[in-house]
Structure formats: structure tokens, C-alpha cells
Design an enzyme around this catalytic site. Structure first.
Site, PDB file in Angstrom:
ATOM      1  N   THR A   1      39.161  45.427  39.771  1.00 51.93           N
ATOM      2  CA  THR A   1      39.576  45.094  40.060  1.00 51.93           C
ATOM      3  C   THR A   1      40.611  44.324  40.535  1.00 51.93           C
ATOM      4  O   THR A   1      41.430  44.409  41.097  1.00 51.93           O
ATOM      5  CB  THR A   1      38.671  43.606  39.464  1.00 51.93           C
ATOM      6  OG1 THR A   1      36.936  43.635  40.075  1.00 51.93           O
ATOM      7  CG2 THR A   1      39.227  42.515  40.656  1.00 51.93           C
TER       8      THR A   1
ATOM      9  N   GLU B   1      40.372  37.260  37.842  1.00 53.67           N
ATOM     10  CA  GLU B   1      39.212  37.885  37.308  1.00 53.67           C
ATOM     11  C   GLU B   1      38.841  37.470  36.358  1.00 53.67           C
ATOM     12  O   GLU B   1      39.449  37.286  35.417  1.00 53.67           O
ATOM     13  CB  GLU B   1      39.774  39.243  38.016  1.00 53.67           C
ATOM     14  CG  GLU B   1      38.173  40.429  37.865  1.00 53.67           C
ATOM     15  CD  GLU B   1      38.066  41.197  36.999  1.00 53.67           C
ATOM     16  OE1 GLU B   1      37.081  42.565  37.287  1.00 53.67           O
ATOM     17  OE2 GLU B   1      38.594  42.019  36.829  1.00 53.67           O
TER      18      GLU B   1
ATOM     19  N   HIS C   1      30.619  41.478  44.101  1.00 56.03           N
ATOM     20  CA  HIS C   1      28.886  42.625  44.217  1.00 56.03           C
ATOM     21  C   HIS C   1      28.152  41.261  43.230  1.00 56.03           C
ATOM     22  O   HIS C   1      27.984  40.731  42.169  1.00 56.03           O
ATOM     23  CB  HIS C   1      28.307  43.799  43.924  1.00 56.03           C
ATOM     24  CG  HIS C   1      29.542  43.979  42.418  1.00 56.03           C
ATOM     25  ND1 HIS C   1      28.668  43.981  41.113  1.00 56.03           N
ATOM     26  CD2 HIS C   1      30.678  44.328  42.070  1.00 56.03           C
ATOM     27  CE1 HIS C   1      29.431  44.078  40.217  1.00 56.03           C
ATOM     28  NE2 HIS C   1      30.823  44.400  40.955  1.00 56.03           N
TER      29      HIS C   1
ATOM     30  N   PHE D   1      46.620  41.706  25.864  1.00 57.10           N
ATOM     31  CA  PHE D   1      46.300  41.239  23.991  1.00 57.10           C
ATOM     32  C   PHE D   1      45.002  41.938  23.685  1.00 57.10           C
ATOM     33  O   PHE D   1      45.512  41.725  22.659  1.00 57.10           O
ATOM     34  CB  PHE D   1      45.112  39.669  24.933  1.00 57.10           C
ATOM     35  CG  PHE D   1      46.655  39.336  25.320  1.00 57.10           C
ATOM     36  CD1 PHE D   1      47.571  38.633  24.560  1.00 57.10           C
ATOM     37  CD2 PHE D   1      46.251  38.062  26.784  1.00 57.10           C
ATOM     38  CE1 PHE D   1      48.100  37.676  25.552  1.00 57.10           C
ATOM     39  CE2 PHE D   1      47.419  38.014  27.650  1.00 57.10           C
ATOM     40  CZ  PHE D   1      48.450  37.398  26.937  1.00 57.10           C
TER      41      PHE D   1
ATOM     42  N   SER E   1      32.399  47.887  42.359  1.00 60.57           N
ATOM     43  CA  SER E   1      34.234  46.666  41.894  1.00 60.57           C
ATOM     44  C   SER E   1      35.188  47.054  42.969  1.00 60.57           C
ATOM     45  O   SER E   1      35.792  46.982  43.067  1.00 60.57           O
ATOM     46  CB  SER E   1      34.320  46.528  40.834  1.00 60.57           C
ATOM     47  OG  SER E   1      33.386  45.719  39.310  1.00 60.57           O
TER      48      SER E   1
END
Length: 489
Positions: A172, A310, A362, A268, A96
């Protein structure tokens, strides 16, 4: 003489033109040009959606899971589409870090590297003073930062935000705002978002990111408070001191008034946020809720914004080979896209000033097996695509060479591989394969959680300003150029 005649003719024409009437002018005076105040430049907004690990087969399975074979997800309705090649600088199958970095910087880099120049080598972290493998061993001459789209947006005075269901320091999201030789250096990555602090990424400007939402609070807290920071810094406290509103749960998040909030951080969970199948709405907001609130905060900047969103846990469920979790997280991701488009159209109905891009970094090894009859969507009493293969002619359960049923969804590699004859799987049925925690079978046996990425091209869809430039089969580095041009960055 010819020259004098030509000169007289030119002067006569000029005099006649000067004497012509104009409805807005008085004879003998220059015409009055109406003046209007200059229009403010329209805001330019970019929302970049990244489904981590969301290969084409996962998208197909998620569609069947949610709306049946002939249904449509929001992703399916995007008017402009392309295929994206994902290989990294040193590998046929990317991880990633370089795949997202290619989107954000336009540079091919090595696996595990976060937004650095092509020659940067990934150097594994070493143990820090707390004994965690979070110590930086990159070296002083190991590559240079590669400018990201988010940094270009900040340089133009736009707002910028990052939303994820993974840790905000994971590969990411990190590729949008940090520069480092190895993706696992999450303590260092966290410091990049604290304005003015040691390790801050100055390319984010004096004020830094405007919105940061997701999991991963452990990398913002010192060891003494249950975190992973051996340096003793409390980055949450530091960000609060920089006027960030902060939320640690869904209740605090819902209480934040976006119309009065200029900078927002929400962490969170200690690590990644929960899979959508397991999420407690009283504790963790959905990806759609985080996305729309981020848009509300960012839109306070009249120049526009760049937002990266994301769906991070699609990838994690696929590594586990728990397909139901992966498909449900894909649907949660699609719901966020739907919510974002609807919100953007409230102020920009034709998306003339908004570009929305949806893609993946990917593929994985998920496959759809056999000649299964159509199943329709998954619901109570119907496992759907999560069930075993039933013959499309007879409806009877199909069997393999060992005489055992097999599931529609399988994996090229993964942790659940029967080591001998599959005859022992004779009792396999929809109730087993459709369970939330069922690990689909794999052809090649790997360790627990060790299913790998795949190297297949991925889908890209786009809508709005400049979307028609996304077409054909393109390299992931080309996406950077297309977004940059469309947004005027």
C-alpha cells in the site's frame, strides 16, 4: 444620413458617460480603481486514509466492538459515501498492490504490480547475493511507471507524506511513491525514497518525500547490521545526510519538534509495527500520533500537502483470522481519522481547502453468523461481537446441527476448521472466542495465515473540498480522477 445620425448619437452617449460623476474620481480624470495586494493562494490539502482489508463486515463488527450496535465511528459520520469496486486487471479478487495503485494512478494493473502500466507482468523475485528472495527479475521492457497522485502533488510544489502501521515498503505505501513489477521487491522499493541515490524515483522531485513513518527498517539497513540489504547500503544514514530527522522509537519521535522539522523519517520496527492490542506506547507511537505529527510537518509548506495514511495491520490480523486484533486495529485507524479531522479544522474550520477520503483496498472473508441477540460493545465481562451466538429471544446459547456453540464472527476460509463433527466444540464460550489470540473458525481450511481477501465492494467516505463528487458505485480507478480533480492536481 442615417449613418451620420447614428454616429452622432453614439458619440453623444460616450461624452455623457465620460462626464458622469464618480465618488472616487475628480471631474475630468479617469476613475481611480482601488488596489489591494493579491491574496496568497490557500493551501490545498489531501489526506487519503486506507484501511487495508477493511471490508464492510469488518467495519460493522468494529463498530459493535467499540461502541455497540447503535453507536457511531468517525467513519460513519462522513457526509459523502460511495461503494468501490476493487477487482484488478487479471483477478476478480485483488491484492493490495494493484488496488492501492488503482487509487493512486487511475490504472488497472495485475495483482502484485506496484504503480506500473496495465500490461506489466508480475515477476517473482529471485535470490540475491545474501540468499534472500529480493533480487529483481522484472526485465528491462516490462511496463512503464504510472504517475501517482503523490507525484502530481510534488510536481506542483506541495509537500507529501506516507504513514503506515505496516512496513513503509509494503504494497500500500509503496504504491504511492514507487514503480516496480512485484510488491515483494522491498529492497528496491526502499531505494525509491532516498533523494539522489541509486534507484531514487526522480518523479518525487529533488527533495523527495517530506514524511515517511512506519515499520520496515530491515530494508534500509545492510545485512551486516541485521538488515536485508545485500548491496551494503545504509539508507537510514543516506537519508540523514539529506537532512531528514530520524526516529526509531516513540521517545525519539515525541522529542522531534515538528515546527522546526522540514523532513522526517520514522522506522519504529524491523518489520511491521505491532498490532494495536500488543503495542507498547513507550516503543511505538499510535497511528493517530503519527498522523497528526505528519500533518504538522507537512503543513509547513504553504502550498499544501498530500498525505496517505494506512491502517495496515487490519489486513494481517484478518489473514490470521484473529478477529479481535483486526477490530482493535480498525478502531486505531478510526481514531487517526478523528484526530486528523480535528487538526485540519483548526486552520480550515469548514474544510474548504482540505479533502479527506477514507476507504479500503479490498474485503476479506469475515462474516457475522446466526441470529445473535444484541451484544453491545466489548468490555470487561462482555465479549460482545466476539462472543458465541446467543438467541435473540431466549438469550440461550444457540447450537449448530452437531449440538455445539459457534461464534458470531467466522470466516469463509482460514486456518481453524474443525475436520469432523463440531460436537467436540461443546465447551466453546465467550471466554474462548473473546481472547486476544483466538482464531475464529472457517468454512474452508487454509494454511496458517492463509485466509484470503474477498471480492466484495468496499466503503468510501469523504468530507471537505470536492467530497460531494464521491457518490454511487464507482470503480477504484475513478477515485483517482475524483481526488485529482478535487485537489486541482
Amino acid at each position: 444620413m442615417k449613418y451620420k445620425a447614428l454616429l452622432l448619437a453614439t458619440l453623444s452617449a460616450a461624452v455623457l458617460a465620460a462626464c458622469g460623476s464618480d465618488s472616487d474620481s475628480t471631474p475630468g480624470t479617469a476613475p481611480v480603481t482601488p488596489t489591494t495586494p493579491p491574496l496568497a493562494a490557500a493551501p490545498k490539502n489531501v489526506i487519503f486514509f486506507l484501511g487495508d482489508g477493511m471490508g464492510l463486515t469488518t467495519m460493522t463488527a468494529a463498530r459493535i466492538y467499540a461502541v455497540g450496535e447503535d453507536g457511531e465511528l468517525t467513519m460513519d459520520t462522513l457526509p459523502e459515501t460511495a461503494f468501490v469496486k476493487t477487482f484488478s486487471n487479471d483477478a476478480q479478487v485483488t491484492d493490495s498492490a494493484p488496488s492501492m495503485a488503482a487509487y493512486m494512478t487511475g490504472v488497472k494493473m495485475n495483482n502484485e504490480v506496484i504503480s506500473m502500466s496495465q500490461e506489466t507482468k508480475a515477476v517473482d523475485p529471485v535470490a540475491d547475493s545474501a540468499g534472500n528472495k529480493l533480487g529483481n527479475a522484472c526485465g528491462t521492457a516490462n511496463g512503464k511507471p504510472a504517475t501517482t497522485l503523490l507525484e502530481l502533488a510534488k510536481a506542483q510544489g506541495l509537500a507529501a507524506g506516507v504513514v503506515t502501521t505496516a512496513r513503509v515498503t509494503h504494497a500500500t505505501p509503496a504504491a504511492t511513491y514507487a514503480h516496480i513489477c512485484h510488491r515483494d521487491l522491498e529492497n528496491d522499493i526502499a531505494t525509491a525514497v532516498v533523494p539522489g541515490g541509486a534507484g531514487y524515483n526522480a518523479a518525487l522531485g529533488a527533495t523527495g518525500l517530506d514524511v515517511l513513518l512506519g515499520g520496515g527498517s530491515q530494508f534500509f539497513k545492510p545485512v551486516k547490521d541485521g538488515g536485508k540489504r545485500a548491496d551494503g547500503r545504509d539508507l537510514v544514514a543516506e537519508m540523514k545526510a539529506k537532512n531528514y530527522a530520524y526516529a526509531s522509537n516513540a521517545g525519539e519521535f515525541a522529542a522531534i519538534d515538528a515546527s522546526k522539522t522540514e523532513k522526517l523519517v520514522g522506522l519504529f520496527t524491523s518489520s511491521h509495527m505491532s498490532y494495536d492490542l500488543d503495542r507498547d506506547p513507550a516503543k511505538e507511537p499510535s497511528l493517530a500520533e503519527m498522523t497528526t505529527k505528519a500533518m504538522d510537518v507537512l503543513s509547513r509548506n504553504g502550498k499544501g500537502y498530500f498525505l496517505m495514511v494506512e491502517g495496515g495491520r487490519i489486513d494481517h490480523a484478518l489473514h490470521e483470522t484473529t478477529a479481535k486484533k483486526a477490530l482493535q486495529d480498525t478502531i486505531a485507524f478510526d481514531n487517526a481519522i478523528k484526530a486528523a479531522i480535528a487538526k485540519a479544522k483548526v486552520t480550515d474550520p469548514d474544510l474548504k481547502n482540505t479533502l479527506i477520503v477514507v476507504t479500503a483496498d479490498h474485503d476479506h472473508t469475515l462474516v457475522l453468523n446466526g441470529y445473535a441477540k444484541r451484544t453491545g460493545k466489548t468490555a470487561a465481562g462482555n465479549a460482545g461481537v466476539l462472543g458465541v451466538v446467543k438467541n435473540y429471544v431466549t438469550g440461550a446459547t444457540d447450537k449448530d446441527l452437531d449440538g455445539a456453540p459457534y461464534s458470531i464472527i467466522g470466516f469463509g476460509n482460514g486456518e481453524n476448521r474443525v475436520q469432523a463433527s463440531r460436537a467436540s466444540q461443546a465447551a466453546l464460550d465467550d471466554s474462548v472466542t473473546g481472547a486476544n489470540n483466538y482464531h475464529q473458525e472457517a468454512a474452508v481450511r487454509m494454511g496458517v495465515g492463509g485466509e484470503t481477501h474477498g471480492g466484495t465492494d468496499v466503503f468510501l467516505g469523504a468530507i471537505g473540498k470536492g467530497a460531494d463528487a464521491f457518490t454511487g458505485t464507482i470503480d477504484n480507478t475513478k477515485v483517482f480522477d475524483l481526488v485529482k480533480t478535487a485537489a486541482g492536481l
